[in-house]
Design an enzyme around this catalytic site. Sequence first.
Site, PDB file in Angstrom:
ATOM      1  N   CYS A 187      -2.199  -2.339   7.751  1.00 25.45           N
ATOM      2  CA  CYS A 187      -2.210  -3.300   6.643  1.00 25.45           C
ATOM      3  C   CYS A 187      -0.996  -4.224   6.618  1.00 25.45           C
ATOM      4  O   CYS A 187      -1.099  -5.381   6.200  1.00 25.45           O
ATOM      5  CB  CYS A 187      -2.369  -2.561   5.319  1.00 25.45           C
ATOM      6  SG  CYS A 187      -4.016  -1.825   5.173  1.00 25.45           S
ATOM      7  N   ASP A 239       0.789  -1.249   0.000  1.00 25.29           N
ATOM      8  CA  ASP A 239       0.000   0.000   0.000  1.00 25.29           C
ATOM      9  C   ASP A 239       0.819   1.296   0.000  1.00 25.29           C
ATOM     10  O   ASP A 239       0.467   2.267   0.697  1.00 25.29           O
ATOM     11  CB  ASP A 239      -0.968   0.010   1.198  1.00 25.29           C
ATOM     12  CG  ASP A 239      -1.961  -1.147   1.163  1.00 25.29           C
ATOM     13  OD1 ASP A 239      -1.907  -1.956   0.223  1.00 25.29           O
ATOM     14  OD2 ASP A 239      -2.780  -1.251   2.087  1.00 25.29           O
ATOM     15  N   LYS A 270      -7.720  -4.777   5.040  1.00 26.91           N
ATOM     16  CA  LYS A 270      -6.382  -4.476   5.549  1.00 26.91           C
ATOM     17  C   LYS A 270      -5.418  -5.590   5.163  1.00 26.91           C
ATOM     18  O   LYS A 270      -4.292  -5.345   4.756  1.00 26.91           O
ATOM     19  CB  LYS A 270      -6.425  -4.299   7.069  1.00 26.91           C
ATOM     20  CG  LYS A 270      -7.418  -3.254   7.560  1.00 26.91           C
ATOM     21  CD  LYS A 270      -7.233  -1.918   6.883  1.00 26.91           C
ATOM     22  CE  LYS A 270      -8.237  -0.902   7.416  1.00 26.91           C
ATOM     23  NZ  LYS A 270      -8.382   0.236   6.483  1.00 26.91           N
ATOM     24  N   GLU A 286      -4.617  -0.741  -1.326  1.00 31.51           N
ATOM     25  CA  GLU A 286      -5.943  -0.783  -0.706  1.00 31.51           C
ATOM     26  C   GLU A 286      -6.834   0.058  -1.603  1.00 31.51           C
ATOM     27  O   GLU A 286      -6.718   1.286  -1.641  1.00 31.51           O
ATOM     28  CB  GLU A 286      -5.898  -0.234   0.726  1.00 31.51           C
ATOM     29  CG  GLU A 286      -7.226  -0.414   1.464  1.00 31.51           C
ATOM     30  CD  GLU A 286      -7.159  -0.036   2.949  1.00 31.51           C
ATOM     31  OE1 GLU A 286      -6.044   0.143   3.484  1.00 31.51           O
ATOM     32  OE2 GLU A 286      -8.223   0.093   3.573  1.00 31.51           O
ATOM     33  N   LYS A 337      -6.753  -4.744  -2.973  1.00 32.82           N
ATOM     34  CA  LYS A 337      -7.395  -5.476  -1.875  1.00 32.82           C
ATOM     35  C   LYS A 337      -8.427  -4.584  -1.192  1.00 32.82           C
ATOM     36  O   LYS A 337      -8.184  -3.391  -0.999  1.00 32.82           O
ATOM     37  CB  LYS A 337      -6.332  -5.958  -0.873  1.00 32.82           C
ATOM     38  CG  LYS A 337      -5.525  -4.842  -0.235  1.00 32.82           C
ATOM     39  CD  LYS A 337      -4.438  -5.423   0.636  1.00 32.82           C
ATOM     40  CE  LYS A 337      -3.617  -4.368   1.331  1.00 32.82           C
ATOM     41  NZ  LYS A 337      -4.351  -3.498   2.234  1.00 32.82           N
ATOM     42  N   VAL A 343       3.236   0.383   4.170  1.00 35.07           N
ATOM     43  CA  VAL A 343       2.504   1.154   5.177  1.00 35.07           C
ATOM     44  C   VAL A 343       1.068   0.632   5.321  1.00 35.07           C
ATOM     45  O   VAL A 343       0.524   0.071   4.386  1.00 35.07           O
ATOM     46  CB  VAL A 343       2.469   2.653   4.790  1.00 35.07           C
ATOM     47  CG1 VAL A 343       3.887   3.208   4.743  1.00 35.07           C
ATOM     48  CG2 VAL A 343       1.761   2.910   3.459  1.00 35.07           C
ATOM     49  N   THR A 344       0.468   0.893   6.515  1.00 37.01           N
ATOM     50  CA  THR A 344       1.144   1.303   7.721  1.00 37.01           C
ATOM     51  C   THR A 344       1.486   0.062   8.542  1.00 37.01           C
ATOM     52  O   THR A 344       0.820  -0.959   8.441  1.00 37.01           O
ATOM     53  CB  THR A 344       0.281   2.271   8.569  1.00 37.01           C
ATOM     54  OG1 THR A 344      -0.914   1.591   8.989  1.00 37.01           O
ATOM     55  CG2 THR A 344      -0.071   3.521   7.805  1.00 37.01           C
ATOM     56  N   GLN A 375       8.465 -13.864  21.805  1.00 36.54           N
ATOM     57  CA  GLN A 375       8.100 -15.272  22.025  1.00 36.54           C
ATOM     58  C   GLN A 375       8.708 -16.181  20.957  1.00 36.54           C
ATOM     59  O   GLN A 375       8.055 -17.095  20.451  1.00 36.54           O
ATOM     60  CB  GLN A 375       6.571 -15.433  22.065  1.00 36.54           C
ATOM     61  CG  GLN A 375       5.894 -14.527  23.095  1.00 36.54           C
ATOM     62  CD  GLN A 375       4.400 -14.743  23.119  1.00 36.54           C
ATOM     63  OE1 GLN A 375       3.911 -15.804  23.503  1.00 36.54           O
ATOM     64  NE2 GLN A 375       3.656 -13.729  22.698  1.00 36.54           N
TER      65      GLN A 375
HETATM   66  N1  TIU Z   1      -2.757   0.441   4.236  1.00 41.13           N
HETATM   67  C1  TIU Z   1      -3.188   0.697   5.468  1.00 41.13           C
HETATM   68  O1  TIU Z   1      -2.457   0.541   6.430  1.00 41.13           O
HETATM   69  N2  TIU Z   1      -4.474   1.206   5.605  1.00 41.13           N
HETATM   70  C2  TIU Z   1      -4.866   2.045   6.623  1.00 41.13           C
HETATM   71  O2  TIU Z   1      -6.010   2.458   6.711  1.00 41.13           O
HETATM   72  N3  TIU Z   1      -3.891   2.413   7.508  1.00 41.13           N
HETATM   73  C3  TIU Z   1      -4.007   3.297   8.540  1.00 41.13           C
HETATM   74  O3  TIU Z   1      -3.054   3.410   9.307  1.00 41.13           O
HETATM   75  N4  TIU Z   1      -5.104   4.005   8.696  1.00 41.13           N
END
Ligand code: TIU
Length: 226
Positions: free
Chosen positions: A165, A27, A135, A75, A132, A160-161, A205
Amino acid sequence: MSAPAVVDALPGPFAFQPASTALLVIDMQRDFIEPGGFGAALGNDVSRLGGIVPTVRRLLEVCRAAGLTIIHTREAHRPDLADCPPAKRNRGAPSLRIGDTGPMGRILVAGEPGAAIIDAVAPLPGEIVIDKPGKGAFYATALPELLRHRGISHLVFAGVTTEVCVQTTMREANDRGYDCLLVEDATESYFPEFKRATLEMIRAQGGIVGWTARCNAVEAALRARE
Ligand code: TIU
């Protein structure tokens, strides 16, 4: 079989064969990284995310040269939003909701300028790009079949992030039996404390979700094999 690449990672060495490993770049879209997109509409300071771009680019170069399968995700929803649950669209109080028109076109809609991957890490012709609706990249996509058909057993993660995701996809992959490495300096969050916690919980762990390492360590492991 040739010797594996062995990355100096946490909680211990991460060994992989490039031919059975995919780099999953999650993303890296304008909607998350540039002002005026989805990330900003949620109230986030999006400037933090730009810092990883040179490292993601370097990681892409290194993995391409070593022959890993390269997969980019976005996304992005259908223009009719049929794949966007109302619960997702109606969540919270963003300044723009998914499907609304902002300065980069309709928020998180496939084909709109904001849904594009930023130029600096854009897919090369022939690389796989997966849109997609969730997430996690395994949900409602062809990713599971695609990995199976290519005999992929190991995944390297960037993008990210970190705690949304990236982590969701890494957990989906871990439950499906993939060995997963998250590249620490090729992922970023709007919240530094969430990034730190995510890295720690992934490798805790004995590597309950997977491994983490810096880009330089991946590069060194691949170079040592040459
Ligand atoms: N790609 C992804 O992480 N989608 C999000 O909405 N991330 C946020 O941190 N909001």
